[in-house]
Design an enzyme around this catalytic site. Structure first.
Site, PDB file in Angstrom:
ATOM      1  N   ASP A 193      41.594  64.837 -17.956  1.00 15.43           N
ATOM      2  CA  ASP A 193      41.336  66.191 -17.486  1.00 15.43           C
ATOM      3  C   ASP A 193      42.521  66.783 -16.742  1.00 15.43           C
ATOM      4  O   ASP A 193      42.652  67.997 -16.636  1.00 15.43           O
ATOM      5  CB  ASP A 193      40.094  66.183 -16.588  1.00 15.43           C
ATOM      6  CG  ASP A 193      39.679  67.576 -16.162  1.00 15.43           C
ATOM      7  OD1 ASP A 193      39.479  68.423 -17.045  1.00 15.43           O
ATOM      8  OD2 ASP A 193      39.571  67.822 -14.949  1.00 15.43           O
ATOM      9  N   MET A 274      35.783  73.311 -13.211  1.00 16.62           N
ATOM     10  CA  MET A 274      36.361  74.620 -13.504  1.00 16.62           C
ATOM     11  C   MET A 274      37.807  74.548 -13.972  1.00 16.62           C
ATOM     12  O   MET A 274      38.411  75.577 -14.278  1.00 16.62           O
ATOM     13  CB  MET A 274      36.289  75.501 -12.248  1.00 16.62           C
ATOM     14  CG  MET A 274      34.887  75.829 -11.792  1.00 16.62           C
ATOM     15  SD  MET A 274      33.961  76.793 -13.036  1.00 16.62           S
ATOM     16  CE  MET A 274      34.972  78.265 -13.148  1.00 16.62           C
ATOM     17  N   ARG A 275      38.374  73.336 -14.025  1.00 20.18           N
ATOM     18  CA  ARG A 275      39.776  73.242 -14.414  1.00 20.18           C
ATOM     19  C   ARG A 275      39.997  73.760 -15.840  1.00 20.18           C
ATOM     20  O   ARG A 275      41.019  74.374 -16.139  1.00 20.18           O
ATOM     21  CB  ARG A 275      40.276  71.809 -14.280  1.00 20.18           C
ATOM     22  CG  ARG A 275      41.770  71.669 -14.579  1.00 20.18           C
ATOM     23  CD  ARG A 275      42.278  70.271 -14.323  1.00 20.18           C
ATOM     24  NE  ARG A 275      42.439  70.012 -12.899  1.00 20.18           N
ATOM     25  CZ  ARG A 275      41.814  69.056 -12.230  1.00 20.18           C
ATOM     26  NH1 ARG A 275      40.972  68.271 -12.856  1.00 20.18           N
ATOM     27  NH2 ARG A 275      42.032  68.886 -10.938  1.00 20.18           N
ATOM     28  N   ALA A 276      39.033  73.513 -16.721  1.00 22.10           N
ATOM     29  CA  ALA A 276      39.183  73.967 -18.104  1.00 22.10           C
ATOM     30  C   ALA A 276      39.294  75.486 -18.175  1.00 22.10           C
ATOM     31  O   ALA A 276      40.111  76.027 -18.943  1.00 22.10           O
ATOM     32  CB  ALA A 276      38.003  73.475 -18.938  1.00 22.10           C
TER      33      ALA A 276
END
Length: 672
Positions: A193, A274-276
């Site tokens: 990720d 929320m990184r995506a």
């Protein structure tokens, strides 16, 4: 200095080249993870990118490459007075798999820090890579603690070095690129990720394209400088386009419509956190700038999803990587209105299921073909007659594996010193401190209390007059630490024909797949040796690759006689080779059999001699007794005695308890 292969001369690999260029335009995207088979130009493309990066201005004499326009106020070489600066090409720094922590983040001179209070700091590779490229080949083989350090630095834009209360911080903003071959093991999901984008690469199957690859490579090898000169114009054009895109990037507008599409896409594919969403937004903005536009379009969002989501979506490790593009298009159209991607007429094409079977390739076969039940229930083919060769008439269709499950922790007794992992106790460089010793070579982990204790008696003789402690090299003490190591769990399984063997294979397949899932995070290796007919086969070489293991286990056949000695000897050979490759990794052998040995002269005596090889070497072992029926010969128990291990009955073997069974047996061995 050698001439790199031109970036624009790389044949094909469009997604790889685009992902690298987007990070060159906007390093905030977060780097690229390149996954693919060997020999697919992964390293070539990454090294070629460095020649396209614009030059950087640096403060003269600064070891940390500070920007003269906005120098780092916390730079260890600062503060920097305005004035002299120099321009140089952007660096590409390679991190070797065997690098130490001090080589990566830098090191403090502990002796001077203790005695003089001076932060004498030697920069590491993270400082060298600041404002350039940090390239990690075979990132999946890098030790976990090093991966954690470099990903933290990439996320925060700074590196922190802490040594017993003395700390140094410096800027570390770089384009992170990792390459890996999934067959050699996977990265943990939380590490996946942290890479902004991921790209799957494979060699082209088109003969014309392969011919062009060979032609260009041979031309480059014959005359690197001349070959690069022929591509100089194309290289200059791409370099200029990167500069123009960087200048345009602050002007690109990410509208509410595009943001809704990004959020809806991430929600539809059930990505965690929320990184995506953030990475997709930055990637779509970079795509627009690369195309020379100031507005983000639906096509930018779609391409960003294909690059940023495959490694983040929730999936079973046995599922094929990638995204369902039909679902992606439906989501973008639903939330994008007229701005959604257009219909190009290709939506009716069926996706390529890929060669062969396996998860995602084709429907799973039934447990057994119609009409095969009687044959499956008969005694082993060839019983009382000639040995049935492997793959002959006695062979049954592959047994389906049981559902994978969460395993209990399997551990090997004792204290090892193998490869870093999360399984058994081991002496490591990282873990809890258990004592102190004199350093052998460079000091890496200071034991402060032991160092002070060693130096204290000599302070008067050394003429100490102030508050500072007078420390000499002989006073320094290295901290001894205990952590965890990875192990090799080798299953040796009777795959002879009969319904009982089929049920046994289903349970064992489920257990091995479950252990592989656990090994995925614990850095273990798991292998599988089967014996049937007249020989033994290494069905699953020692590996941590979940995807490769799933495919091989699903196609594992059964049938034939029981060459027990051949299975044990093949397992012994597998362990011998693994000891040569990795002598510190400790094995555990799990033999699944009824103890019968058929075929060949003196099969029982041969099996006994083979078993004694494991006992002589002290290899930890467990025998799962698969004998059934009212009359039991107890051959598996005798085999366990020869192995120096423990036997358990088949009734205790369940698909949801075999991993715990191994741990329980090991506990009983330690108690004995």
């Amino acid at each position: 200095m050698s001439t790199p292969f031109p970036f624009t001369a790389v044949v094909g690999q469009d997604d790889l080249r685009l992902a690298l260029l987007l990070n060159a335009v906007s390093p905030a995207v977060g780097g690229v993870l390149v996954r693919g088979e060997k020999g697919t130009a992964k390293s070539t493309a990454v090294r070629a990118l460095s020649a396209l990066m614009p030059e950087v201005d640096v403060v003269s004499g600064c070891r940390f490459s500070c920007d003269p326009g906005s120098p780092d106020p916390g730079c260890p070489d600062g503060p920097h007075a305005p004035g002299a600066f120099a321009s140089r090409p952007a660096r590409m720094v390679e991190l070797p798999v065997g690098a130490s922590e001090d080589r990566l983040v830098g090191a403090l001179d502990i002796e001077r820090a203790l005695a003089e209070g001076v932060k004498a700091f030697e920069p590491g590779l993270l400082a060298d890579a600041h404002r350039g490229i940090l390239y990690v080949d075979e990132v999946n083989l890098l030790h976990d603690h090093l991966v954690d350090l470099l990903l933290d630095a990439a996320a925060m834009g700074a590196s922190y070095v802490e040594r017993e209360g003395v700390s140094v911080r410096h800027a570390a903003r770089f384009l992170l690129v990792g390459t890996m071959n999934p067959e050699e093991g996977e990265l943990r999901p939380q590490l996946l990720d942290r890479f902004g984008l991921t790209v799957e690469v494979a060699a082209s199957r088109e003969p014309d394209q392969r011919v062009e690859v060979v032609r260009r490579r041979l031309a480059y090898d014959d005359d690197p400088a001349g070959f690069a000169a022929r591509w100089a114009d194309e290289e200059a054009a791409v370099r200029a386009r990167i500069v123009a895109a960087r200048e345009l990037l602050p002007s690109v507008r990410l509208g509410d419509g595009a943001l809704r599409q990004i959020a809806a896409t991430c929600a539809a594919f059930e990505v965690d956190g929320m990184r995506a969403d953030i990475v997709m937004a930055r990637t779509a903005t970079a795509l627009a700038a690369w195309a020379g536009r100031t507005d983000v379009l639906a096509e930018d969002v779609r391409q960003a999803a294909l690059l940023a989501l495959p490694h983040r979506r929730r999936r079973n490790p046995f599922d094929a990587p990638g995204l369902d593009e039909d679902k992606l298009d439906e989501t973008l159209e639903e939330f994008g209105g007229q701005d959604g991607p257009g219909d190009d007429g290709d939506g009716d094409d069926d996706p390529d299921p890929g060669p062969g079977g396996g998860p995602g390739g084709q429907p799973e076969p039934d447990d057994a073909p119609q009409g095969d039940g009687d044959a499956a229930a008969r005694p082993e083919a060839g019983e009382g007659g000639e040995p049935q060769p492997s793959g002959g008439a006695g062979e049954q269709s592959p047994a389906r594996s049981a559902e994978p499950f969460r395993t209990k922790v399997l551990s090997v007794p004792g204290l090892g010193q193998g490869a870093a992992g999360r399984r058994s106790r081991a002496r490591t460089e990282h873990g809890r401190t258990t004592g102190a010793r004199r350093p052998r070579g460079a000091l890496t982990k200071l034991h402060l209390a032991a160092t002070v204790q060693a130096a204290a008696p000599h302070q008067r003789a050394r003429g100490r007059s102030g508050p500072g402690l007078v420390v000499r090299r002989d006073d320094l003490r290295q901290a001894s630490r205990e952590g965890r190591e990875g192990n090799l769990v080798l299953f040796v399984v009777d795959a002879s024909g009969s319904m009982a063997a089929r049920q046994r294979m289903s349970a064992v397949k489920g257990a091995v797949l479950s252990l592989l899932l656990d090994a995925y995070q614990r850095r273990d290796k798991v292998g599988l040796v089967t014996f049937r007919g007249a020989a033994a086969d290494v069905a699953l070489p020692p590996t941590s690759s979940v995807d490769a293991a799933a495919v091989r286990l699903e196609s594992l056949p059964t049938g034939g006689r029981t060459p027990l000695a051949a299975g044990l000897l093949r397992a012994h050979e597998v362990l011998r080779v693994e000891r040569l490759r990795d002598p510190a990794r400790r094995p555990l052998v799990v033999v699944v059999t009824d103890g019968r040995a058929t075929g060949g002269p003196e099969p029982v005596a041969l099996a006994t001699r083979a078993a004694r090889l494991f006992a002589a070497e002290g290899t930890a072992s467990v025998v799962v007794d698969c004998e059934s029926g009212p009359v039991r010969l107890g051959l598996a128990g005798q085999l366990a005695g020869e192995l120096g291990g423990t036997a358990v009955t088949l009734d205790e073997l369940r698909a949801d308890s075999i991993a715990g069974l191994v741990k329980d047996v090991q506990g009983s061995r330690r108690a004995a």
